[in-house]
Design a protein around this motif. Structure first.
Motif, PDB file in Angstrom:
ATOM      1  N   MET A 129       0.827  -1.202   0.000  1.00  0.00           N
ATOM      2  CA  MET A 129       0.000   0.000   0.000  1.00  0.00           C
ATOM      3  C   MET A 129       0.868   1.261   0.000  1.00  0.00           C
ATOM      4  N   ALA A 130       1.989   1.225   0.720  1.00  0.00           N
ATOM      5  CA  ALA A 130       2.883   2.388   0.761  1.00  0.00           C
ATOM      6  C   ALA A 130       3.522   2.642  -0.601  1.00  0.00           C
ATOM      7  N   VAL A 131       3.973   1.586  -1.266  1.00  0.00           N
ATOM      8  CA  VAL A 131       4.596   1.750  -2.583  1.00  0.00           C
ATOM      9  C   VAL A 131       3.579   2.246  -3.594  1.00  0.00           C
ATOM     10  N   LYS A 190       0.505   9.603  -9.625  1.00  0.00           N
ATOM     11  CA  LYS A 190       1.000  10.588 -10.590  1.00  0.00           C
ATOM     12  C   LYS A 190       1.279  11.942  -9.966  1.00  0.00           C
ATOM     13  N   ARG A 191       0.511  12.299  -8.963  1.00  0.00           N
ATOM     14  CA  ARG A 191       0.715  13.644  -8.405  1.00  0.00           C
ATOM     15  C   ARG A 191       1.869  13.691  -7.403  1.00  0.00           C
ATOM     16  N   GLY A 192       2.574  12.577  -7.254  1.00  0.00           N
ATOM     17  CA  GLY A 192       3.784  12.572  -6.451  1.00  0.00           C
ATOM     18  C   GLY A 192       3.543  12.647  -4.961  1.00  0.00           C
ATOM     19  N   ASN A 193       2.731  11.765  -4.453  1.00  0.00           N
ATOM     20  CA  ASN A 193       2.501  11.721  -3.016  1.00  0.00           C
ATOM     21  C   ASN A 193       3.810  11.530  -2.254  1.00  0.00           C
ATOM     22  N   ARG A 194       3.949  12.242  -1.158  1.00  0.00           N
ATOM     23  CA  ARG A 194       5.072  12.023  -0.260  1.00  0.00           C
ATOM     24  C   ARG A 194       4.615  11.022   0.796  1.00  0.00           C
ATOM     25  N   VAL A 195       5.244   9.871   0.798  1.00  0.00           N
ATOM     26  CA  VAL A 195       4.813   8.762   1.648  1.00  0.00           C
ATOM     27  C   VAL A 195       5.937   8.372   2.595  1.00  0.00           C
ATOM     28  N   LEU A 196       5.569   8.073   3.830  1.00  0.00           N
ATOM     29  CA  LEU A 196       6.521   7.617   4.839  1.00  0.00           C
ATOM     30  C   LEU A 196       5.971   6.359   5.492  1.00  0.00           C
ATOM     31  N   MET A 197       6.838   5.359   5.669  1.00  0.00           N
ATOM     32  CA  MET A 197       6.457   4.164   6.418  1.00  0.00           C
ATOM     33  C   MET A 197       7.109   4.193   7.788  1.00  0.00           C
ATOM     34  N   ASN A 228      12.171   5.542  -2.300  1.00  0.00           N
ATOM     35  CA  ASN A 228      10.794   5.753  -1.863  1.00  0.00           C
ATOM     36  C   ASN A 228      10.035   4.442  -1.818  1.00  0.00           C
ATOM     37  N   PRO A 229       9.156   4.290  -0.850  1.00  0.00           N
ATOM     38  CA  PRO A 229       8.977   5.186   0.292  1.00  0.00           C
ATOM     39  C   PRO A 229      10.019   4.916   1.372  1.00  0.00           C
ATOM     40  N   PRO A 230      10.473   5.960   2.072  1.00  0.00           N
ATOM     41  CA  PRO A 230      11.410   5.722   3.179  1.00  0.00           C
ATOM     42  C   PRO A 230      10.713   4.971   4.312  1.00  0.00           C
ATOM     43  N   VAL A 231      11.474   4.107   4.980  1.00  0.00           N
ATOM     44  CA  VAL A 231      10.954   3.331   6.101  1.00  0.00           C
ATOM     45  C   VAL A 231      11.788   3.644   7.334  1.00  0.00           C
ATOM     46  N   LEU A 232      11.132   4.068   8.391  1.00  0.00           N
ATOM     47  CA  LEU A 232      11.826   4.387   9.631  1.00  0.00           C
ATOM     48  C   LEU A 232      11.373   3.446  10.740  1.00  0.00           C
ATOM     49  N   PRO A 233      12.312   2.842  11.470  1.00  0.00           N
ATOM     50  CA  PRO A 233      11.914   2.032  12.622  1.00  0.00           C
ATOM     51  C   PRO A 233      11.397   2.938  13.728  1.00  0.00           C
ATOM     52  N   ALA A 234      10.297   2.558  14.330  1.00  0.00           N
ATOM     53  CA  ALA A 234       9.700   3.370  15.388  1.00  0.00           C
ATOM     54  C   ALA A 234       9.603   2.542  16.655  1.00  0.00           C
ATOM     55  N   ASN A 235       9.471   3.226  17.766  1.00  0.00           N
ATOM     56  CA  ASN A 235       9.255   2.547  19.036  1.00  0.00           C
ATOM     57  C   ASN A 235       8.260   3.346  19.853  1.00  0.00           C
ATOM     58  N   ALA A 236       7.934   2.835  21.005  1.00  0.00           N
ATOM     59  CA  ALA A 236       6.886   3.462  21.814  1.00  0.00           C
ATOM     60  C   ALA A 236       7.200   4.918  22.141  1.00  0.00           C
ATOM     61  N   GLU A 263       3.903  15.503   9.651  1.00  0.00           N
ATOM     62  CA  GLU A 263       2.882  16.493   9.300  1.00  0.00           C
ATOM     63  C   GLU A 263       3.524  17.856   9.060  1.00  0.00           C
ATOM     64  N   GLU A 264       4.491  18.210   9.882  1.00  0.00           N
ATOM     65  CA  GLU A 264       5.194  19.486   9.718  1.00  0.00           C
ATOM     66  C   GLU A 264       5.956  19.538   8.392  1.00  0.00           C
ATOM     67  N   GLU A 265       6.460  18.384   7.945  1.00  0.00           N
ATOM     68  CA  GLU A 265       7.276  18.343   6.725  1.00  0.00           C
ATOM     69  C   GLU A 265       6.447  18.124   5.460  1.00  0.00           C
ATOM     70  N   GLY A 266       5.143  18.087   5.592  1.00  0.00           N
ATOM     71  CA  GLY A 266       4.286  18.001   4.415  1.00  0.00           C
ATOM     72  C   GLY A 266       4.131  16.616   3.831  1.00  0.00           C
ATOM     73  N   ILE A 267       4.331  15.588   4.656  1.00  0.00           N
ATOM     74  CA  ILE A 267       4.100  14.222   4.185  1.00  0.00           C
ATOM     75  C   ILE A 267       2.607  14.038   3.922  1.00  0.00           C
ATOM     76  N   ASP A 268       2.274  13.414   2.800  1.00  0.00           N
ATOM     77  CA  ASP A 268       0.867  13.207   2.448  1.00  0.00           C
ATOM     78  C   ASP A 268       0.258  11.990   3.141  1.00  0.00           C
ATOM     79  N   LEU A 269       1.049  10.927   3.239  1.00  0.00           N
ATOM     80  CA  LEU A 269       0.529   9.688   3.811  1.00  0.00           C
ATOM     81  C   LEU A 269       1.595   9.004   4.646  1.00  0.00           C
ATOM     82  N   VAL A 270       1.217   8.621   5.862  1.00  0.00           N
ATOM     83  CA  VAL A 270       2.073   7.805   6.720  1.00  0.00           C
ATOM     84  C   VAL A 270       1.428   6.433   6.843  1.00  0.00           C
ATOM     85  N   VAL A 271       2.187   5.400   6.495  1.00  0.00           N
ATOM     86  CA  VAL A 271       1.712   4.025   6.640  1.00  0.00           C
ATOM     87  C   VAL A 271       2.422   3.416   7.840  1.00  0.00           C
TER      88      VAL A 271
END
Length: 210
Positions: A22-24, A30-37, A57-65, A76-84
């Motif tokens: 879904m992220a890819v 076409k409109r160039g969504n900025r996506v972050l996983m 793309n899309p960049p994947v960042l490990p997250a924790n609690a 949101e501050e950086e204008g990402i369109d979708l976070v998966v």
């Protein structure tokens, strides 16, 4: 910014595979969504996938609690369109924070009793956080009636959570694509059944995110 979370209390349901595809697909628009996983799964399947991937793309960042909510705020501050968000199975610490920030929660369900029995915790978490959920029948066998029967049970179990019309089949090209560091739409022809299924599901998810 929209937040799409893939979450279920049942391990082995194909959650990370669904999140990656879904992220890819979102990043290929076409409109160039900025996506972050954000990979919140302790198994770090999405993170390992990036190690064989050549595309950025899309960049994947490990997250924790301690970092997940901060990542959402920064995105949101950086204008990402979708976070998966690829969530871990079982009852994750701070899962409530993620679900409450999600615009849509995808719940992958493999046809069969084992996945159905494990859904109570997932449905409860979605309802308690007033999140919008949608079941996705995943790893569906090519033959048999299990998928239709599972859909009927889901409609009775959680009528407030719809079942996606698009289904993801149990197909080898999905895993082959991930092994190559790709998603199915980068790996296979658009005429390939697996690619068609992923594309159809993404279009349905996109409509639900609006």
């Amino acid at each position: 910014m929209k937040v799409l979370t893939v979450f279920t209390s049942k391990g082995g349901s194909g959650k990370s595979t669904l999140a990656i595809h879904m992220a890819v697909l979102a990043s290929q628009q076409k409109r160039g969504n900025r996506v972050l996983m954000l990979d919140y799964d302790v198994q770090e399947s999405s993170t390992f996938w990036t190690r064989t991937r050549k595309a950025e793309n899309p960049p994947v960042l490990p997250a924790n609690a301690g970092s997940l909510v901060g990542y959402l705020d920064q995105a949101e501050e950086e204008g990402i369109d979708l976070v998966v968000v690829d969530m871990p199975p079982h009852s994750a610490i701070h899962a409530d924070l993620v679900l409450s920030r999600s615009d849509l929660v995808l719940v992958p369900v493999r046809p069969g009793a084992l996945d159905l029995w494990a859904l109570e915790t997932t449905v409860k978490a979605i309802n308690e956080n007033h999140a919008r959920g949608i079941f996705v029948l995943n790893q569906v066998p090519a033959r048999g009636t299990e998928a239709d029967e599972t859909e009927e049970v889901l409609a009775q179990m959680a009528p407030q959570i719809p079942v996606a019309k698009s289904r993801m089949g149990y197909r080898k090209p999905f895993s082959s694509a991930l092994t190559a560091g790709l998603a199915i739409t980068e790996f296979a022809s658009p005429r390939e059944k697996a690619a068609q299924e992923a594309t159809a599901l993404f279009k349905e998810i996109k409509r639900n995110l609006k």
